[in-house]
Write a protein that holds these residues in place. Structure first.
Motif, PDB file in Angstrom:
ATOM      1  N   PRO A  61       0.841  -1.198   0.000  1.00  0.00           N
ATOM      2  CA  PRO A  61       0.000   0.000   0.000  1.00  0.00           C
ATOM      3  C   PRO A  61       0.877   1.250   0.000  1.00  0.00           C
ATOM      4  N   PRO A  62       0.414   2.354  -0.580  1.00  0.00           N
ATOM      5  CA  PRO A  62       1.256   3.559  -0.675  1.00  0.00           C
ATOM      6  C   PRO A  62       1.710   4.087   0.678  1.00  0.00           C
ATOM      7  N   GLN A  63       0.841   4.031   1.695  1.00  0.00           N
ATOM      8  CA  GLN A  63       1.235   4.545   2.999  1.00  0.00           C
ATOM      9  C   GLN A  63       2.355   3.707   3.620  1.00  0.00           C
ATOM     10  N   ARG A  64       2.322   2.372   3.394  1.00  0.00           N
ATOM     11  CA  ARG A  64       3.392   1.533   3.916  1.00  0.00           C
ATOM     12  C   ARG A  64       4.676   1.729   3.125  1.00  0.00           C
ATOM     13  N   TYR A  65       4.552   1.877   1.810  1.00  0.00           N
ATOM     14  CA  TYR A  65       5.729   2.124   0.981  1.00  0.00           C
ATOM     15  C   TYR A  65       6.415   3.420   1.396  1.00  0.00           C
ATOM     16  N   TYR A  66       5.620   4.460   1.609  1.00  0.00           N
ATOM     17  CA  TYR A  66       6.170   5.756   2.018  1.00  0.00           C
ATOM     18  C   TYR A  66       6.872   5.626   3.368  1.00  0.00           C
ATOM     19  N   ALA A  67       6.249   4.902   4.306  1.00  0.00           N
ATOM     20  CA  ALA A  67       6.834   4.741   5.634  1.00  0.00           C
ATOM     21  C   ALA A  67       8.149   3.970   5.569  1.00  0.00           C
ATOM     22  N   LEU A  68       8.214   2.932   4.741  1.00  0.00           N
ATOM     23  CA  LEU A  68       9.444   2.158   4.613  1.00  0.00           C
ATOM     24  C   LEU A  68      10.558   2.979   3.984  1.00  0.00           C
ATOM     25  N   ARG A  69      10.184   3.797   3.005  1.00  0.00           N
ATOM     26  CA  ARG A  69      11.180   4.690   2.413  1.00  0.00           C
ATOM     27  C   ARG A  69      11.763   5.618   3.474  1.00  0.00           C
ATOM     28  N   ALA A  70      10.884   6.201   4.274  1.00  0.00           N
ATOM     29  CA  ALA A  70      11.330   7.121   5.322  1.00  0.00           C
ATOM     30  C   ALA A  70      12.180   6.396   6.360  1.00  0.00           C
ATOM     31  N   LEU A  71      11.826   5.151   6.689  1.00  0.00           N
ATOM     32  CA  LEU A  71      12.605   4.379   7.656  1.00  0.00           C
ATOM     33  C   LEU A  71      14.017   4.132   7.145  1.00  0.00           C
ATOM     34  N   GLY A  72      14.138   3.735   5.876  1.00  0.00           N
ATOM     35  CA  GLY A  72      15.459   3.516   5.311  1.00  0.00           C
ATOM     36  C   GLY A  72      16.298   4.781   5.300  1.00  0.00           C
ATOM     37  N   GLU A  73      15.666   5.901   4.984  1.00  0.00           N
ATOM     38  CA  GLU A  73      16.378   7.174   4.966  1.00  0.00           C
ATOM     39  C   GLU A  73      16.860   7.561   6.362  1.00  0.00           C
ATOM     40  N   GLN A  74      16.013   7.340   7.365  1.00  0.00           N
ATOM     41  CA  GLN A  74      16.392   7.741   8.710  1.00  0.00           C
ATOM     42  C   GLN A  74      17.479   6.830   9.289  1.00  0.00           C
ATOM     43  N   VAL A  75      17.429   5.542   8.981  1.00  0.00           N
ATOM     44  CA  VAL A  75      18.487   4.645   9.455  1.00  0.00           C
ATOM     45  C   VAL A  75      19.829   5.049   8.846  1.00  0.00           C
ATOM     46  N   TYR A  76      19.814   5.361   7.549  1.00  0.00           N
ATOM     47  CA  TYR A  76      21.043   5.803   6.888  1.00  0.00           C
ATOM     48  C   TYR A  76      21.521   7.131   7.473  1.00  0.00           C
ATOM     49  N   GLY A  77      20.589   8.067   7.661  1.00  0.00           N
ATOM     50  CA  GLY A  77      20.958   9.350   8.247  1.00  0.00           C
ATOM     51  C   GLY A  77      21.447   9.213   9.679  1.00  0.00           C
ATOM     52  N   PHE A  78      20.875   8.265  10.426  1.00  0.00           N
ATOM     53  CA  PHE A  78      21.308   8.047  11.804  1.00  0.00           C
ATOM     54  C   PHE A  78      22.753   7.568  11.847  1.00  0.00           C
ATOM     55  N   ALA A  79      23.157   6.771  10.865  1.00  0.00           N
ATOM     56  CA  ALA A  79      24.551   6.315  10.816  1.00  0.00           C
ATOM     57  C   ALA A  79      25.497   7.505  10.663  1.00  0.00           C
ATOM     58  N   TRP A  80      25.124   8.464   9.815  1.00  0.00           N
ATOM     59  CA  TRP A  80      25.907   9.689   9.659  1.00  0.00           C
ATOM     60  C   TRP A  80      25.962  10.460  10.978  1.00  0.00           C
ATOM     61  N   ALA A  81      24.791  10.665  11.594  1.00  0.00           N
ATOM     62  CA  ALA A  81      24.718  11.453  12.820  1.00  0.00           C
ATOM     63  C   ALA A  81      25.493  10.793  13.956  1.00  0.00           C
ATOM     64  N   LEU A  82      25.395   9.460  14.070  1.00  0.00           N
ATOM     65  CA  LEU A  82      26.096   8.753  15.136  1.00  0.00           C
ATOM     66  C   LEU A  82      27.607   8.825  14.951  1.00  0.00           C
ATOM     67  N   ALA A  83      28.064   8.687  13.704  1.00  0.00           N
ATOM     68  CA  ALA A  83      29.501   8.799  13.436  1.00  0.00           C
ATOM     69  C   ALA A  83      30.000  10.205  13.761  1.00  0.00           C
ATOM     70  N   GLY A  84      29.236  11.205  13.356  1.00  0.00           N
ATOM     71  CA  GLY A  84      29.623  12.584  13.664  1.00  0.00           C
ATOM     72  C   GLY A  84      29.624  12.852  15.156  1.00  0.00           C
ATOM     73  N   TYR A  85      28.642  12.298  15.868  1.00  0.00           N
ATOM     74  CA  TYR A  85      28.574  12.487  17.323  1.00  0.00           C
ATOM     75  C   TYR A  85      29.789  11.860  18.003  1.00  0.00           C
ATOM     76  N   ALA A  86      30.171  10.655  17.561  1.00  0.00           N
ATOM     77  CA  ALA A  86      31.329   9.982  18.161  1.00  0.00           C
ATOM     78  C   ALA A  86      32.598  10.807  17.969  1.00  0.00           C
ATOM     79  N   VAL A  87      32.774  11.369  16.770  1.00  0.00           N
ATOM     80  CA  VAL A  87      33.955  12.191  16.502  1.00  0.00           C
ATOM     81  C   VAL A  87      33.939  13.453  17.356  1.00  0.00           C
ATOM     82  N   CYS A  88      32.791  14.128  17.419  1.00  0.00           N
ATOM     83  CA  CYS A  88      32.688  15.366  18.201  1.00  0.00           C
ATOM     84  C   CYS A  88      32.868  15.102  19.693  1.00  0.00           C
ATOM     85  N   LEU A  89      32.353  13.971  20.167  1.00  0.00           N
ATOM     86  CA  LEU A  89      32.502  13.623  21.583  1.00  0.00           C
ATOM     87  C   LEU A  89      33.963  13.345  21.920  1.00  0.00           C
TER      88      LEU A  89
END
Length: 268
Positions: A104-132
């Motif tokens: 369904p379109p709503q599930r497809y949209y949600a899965l797309r957003a989930l994949g984007e946020q997991v990928y973005g979280f990897a960036w944010a976590l790596a940056g946080y570790a370096v800054c810390l």
């Protein structure tokens, strides 16, 4: 098994587009590095002649500002490069394919957003570790504070997901929402405390932001991290975030239902 495969394929669309374009990743790394350096330098300069302002000392202010930059990476992917955004499908008339897929379109949209946020979280976590490690940001005040911050950040990203979803859904009625996107992105950054903590703004501005969902996306989690919100007030703030999730979830679900009635497949 087929549903899991479809979900995996949907979630990895945008991250794969980023990973298969090394120049885009290099540009993202350079931009994030410059933003962190400039923001940290700015707030250190602002606090050079003062001790505590708006309830924040220099360490708290720099930590807040740098974490705001890192958090922005959670949803700063080039979604247009994948040619699978709502506004693009509405412009080319291909949005009907979202309603012909196994998901369904709503599930497809949600899965797309989930994949984007997991990928973005990897960036944010790596940056946080370096800054810390470099001492740019302060560590959490306690393990309990870190846990509350993590829960609040999760709720905040959930709220942000529904806010962005509602904007995309407007395309079913307006067809083009580029101007609305620019306005909302600016409002989101301003009212959520990306540009500056909300405590630096006038009282009327703070009161106005309290009635909108934007501060629940970022200001609340970062306030909990730096200790600007007392631990005793954390349950109330988490409850407000959860309430916004419920309200926006019901609202966007209604918009999905109304949008489905507007999609017409011509020619079968």
């Amino acid at each position: 098994m087929a549903d899991v495969l479809h979900a995996w394929r949907a979630a990895r669309v945008t991250p794969l587009g980023e990973l298969h374009t090394p120049p885009r990743m290099t540009a993202a790394l350079l931009r994030l590095t410059v933003q962190v350096v400039l923001v940290a330098s700015l707030w250190r300069g602002l606090y050079a002649q003062s001790g505590t302002t708006a309830g924040l000392d220099r360490g708290q202010a720099v930590t807040y500002a740098v974490l705001a930059v890192l958090a922005s990476r959670l949803r700063e992917l080039d979604q247009f490069a994948g040619r699978d955004s709502v506004i693009q499908h509405m412009h080319f008339g291909t949005i009907v394919y979202w309603y012909l897929r196994p998901l369904p379109p709503q599930r497809y949209y949600a899965l797309r957003a989930l994949g984007e946020q997991v990928y973005g979280f990897a960036w944010a976590l790596a940056g946080y570790a370096v800054c810390l490690a470099a001492g740019v940001v302060e560590p959490p005040r306690s393990a309990a504070a870190a846990g509350v911050f993590a829960l609040s950040l999760l709720l905040g990203q959930w709220v942000l997901y529904y806010v962005m979803l509602a904007l995309d859904q407007l395309c079913f009625w307006t067809l083009r929402n580029h101007a609305a996107m620019l306005i909302l992105v600016f409002a989101q950054n301003l009212l959520s405390g990306v540009y500056a903590p909300l405590w630096f703004f006038p009282d009327w501005f703070i009161t106005l932001s309290a009635f909108l969902p934007f501060q629940a996306t970022l200001s609340v989690p970062l306030s909990l991290y730096v200790g600007r919100v007392e631990p005793a007030d954390a349950p109330l703030q988490l409850a407000i975030q959860a309430a916004w999730v419920v309200v926006l979830a019901l609202f966007t679900r209604f918009l999905w239902y109304r949008a489905a009635r507007r999609v017409i497949s011509q020619g079968g």
